[in-house]
Design an enzyme around this catalytic site. Structure first.
Site, PDB file in Angstrom:
ATOM      1  N   ARG A   1     -41.120  31.727   6.352  1.00 14.87           N
ATOM      2  CA  ARG A   1     -42.034  30.939   5.526  1.00 14.87           C
ATOM      3  C   ARG A   1     -42.622  29.804   6.355  1.00 14.87           C
ATOM      4  O   ARG A   1     -43.786  29.438   6.186  1.00 14.87           O
ATOM      5  CB  ARG A   1     -41.328  30.389   4.292  1.00 14.87           C
TER       6      ARG A   1
ATOM      7  N   GLU B   1     -31.106  24.513  -6.654  1.00 12.79           N
ATOM      8  CA  GLU B   1     -31.352  24.974  -5.287  1.00 12.79           C
ATOM      9  C   GLU B   1     -30.124  24.619  -4.461  1.00 12.79           C
ATOM     10  O   GLU B   1     -29.048  24.456  -5.020  1.00 12.79           O
ATOM     11  CB  GLU B   1     -32.676  24.406  -4.747  1.00 12.79           C
TER      12      GLU B   1
ATOM     13  N   VAL C   1     -39.771  22.067   1.306  1.00 15.44           N
ATOM     14  CA  VAL C   1     -40.628  22.885   0.445  1.00 15.44           C
ATOM     15  C   VAL C   1     -39.904  24.213   0.240  1.00 15.44           C
ATOM     16  O   VAL C   1     -39.843  25.044   1.140  1.00 15.44           O
ATOM     17  CB  VAL C   1     -42.035  23.079   1.052  1.00 15.44           C
ATOM     18  N   GLY C   2     -39.323  24.386  -0.926  1.00 21.04           N
ATOM     19  CA  GLY C   2     -38.477  25.552  -1.132  1.00 21.04           C
ATOM     20  C   GLY C   2     -38.622  26.158  -2.504  1.00 21.04           C
ATOM     21  O   GLY C   2     -39.575  25.884  -3.237  1.00 21.04           O
TER      22      GLY C   2
ATOM     23  N   ASP D   1     -37.176  31.934  -9.769  1.00 23.73           N
ATOM     24  CA  ASP D   1     -36.491  32.799 -10.730  1.00 23.73           C
ATOM     25  C   ASP D   1     -36.003  31.945 -11.893  1.00 23.73           C
ATOM     26  O   ASP D   1     -35.815  30.734 -11.757  1.00 23.73           O
ATOM     27  CB  ASP D   1     -35.321  33.536 -10.075  1.00 23.73           C
TER      28      ASP D   1
END
Length: 239
Positions: free
Chosen positions: A25, A180, A89-90, A205
């Protein structure tokens, strides 16, 4: 000079680094959003790049999964390469019904079941909060783009496959916007070594409904989040 995990030299990284978990990414972000890109790290496949965004030098580098991994990279970037600001940024999972798939979440703070920050903070609770100016700039950047973001608490979990799913009920009760694995750790490292940090996530999700994005989508999309992060850097420069 190079560290055990980053084979770069002082000056190779910008003072601001965007950090996704996935190094692929990071490559996508660099190739899609930055100009004059060059690779500055490839140790263990944890790719790092430096380029410019609208003329502003910015770096992007993966941090891996979990607080131990991201803490190594964040610490070395700050202490060995002069990085002043880190924007994670995840992706995150939602537990509240009003938080939807692909929503962008700006983390004001992060709860955690990890003991890493307690180890730093003499076994006391450390309030892992984001830098206020970085948070405000991200919110302002989102408003300018017309993106409706959620702002609040994240939960940084040590385990991806939790043995205690009832904890999700507790998170929902306390208003956690996303689950997260890194935000609390990055905030702790930044505080320990005098830097600033912020986490911006896209909901990949939904833990309650079972909805989820694909691995390919997580690697190569979530563009609103990236643009908010990049534009927030420019707003910070103009403050």
């Amino acid at each position: 000079m190079a560290t055990p995990h980053i084979n770069a030299e002082m000056g190779d990284f910008a003072d601001v680094v965007l950090m996704p978990g996935d190094p692929l990414r990071a490559k996508f972000i660099a190739e899609t959003f930055l100009q004059d890109v060059r690779e500055v790290n490839n140790v263990r496949g944890m790719l790092g790049f430096t380029g410019t965004y609208k003329g502003r030098k910015i770096s992007v580098m993966g941090h891996g999964m979990g607080i131990p991994s991201c803490s190594i990279y964040a610490k070395e970037l700050i202490t060995d390469f002069g990085v002043k600001k880190i924007i994670r940024v995840g992706s995150c999972g939602a537990v509240r019904t009003d938080v939807k798939l692909r929503d962008v979440v700006i983390g004001m703070g992060a709860c955690t079941d990890s003991k890493v920050n307690r180890m730093r903070f003499k076994d006391h609770d450390y309030a892992a909060i984001a830098d206020f100016e970085m948070t405000r700039n991200a919110v302002d950047a989102a408003k300018a783009k017309g993106v409706n973001v959620r702002v609040g608490n994240l939960f940084s979990a040590d385990l991806f496959y939790t043995p205690d799913p009832q904890m999700f009920d507790v998170m929902e009760k306390y208003g956690i916007l996303g689950v997260e694995m890194e935000a609390a750790g990055i905030c702790g490292v930044a505080a320990e070594f005098g830097a600033k940090a912020l986490t911006i996530c896209t909901v990949s999700d939904h833990i309650r409904t079972g909805e989820q994005t694909t691995a390919a989508e997580r690697q190569t999309t979530f563009n609103d989040m990236i643009e908010i992060a990049l534009e927030s850097v420019l707003l910070g420069d103009n403050a």
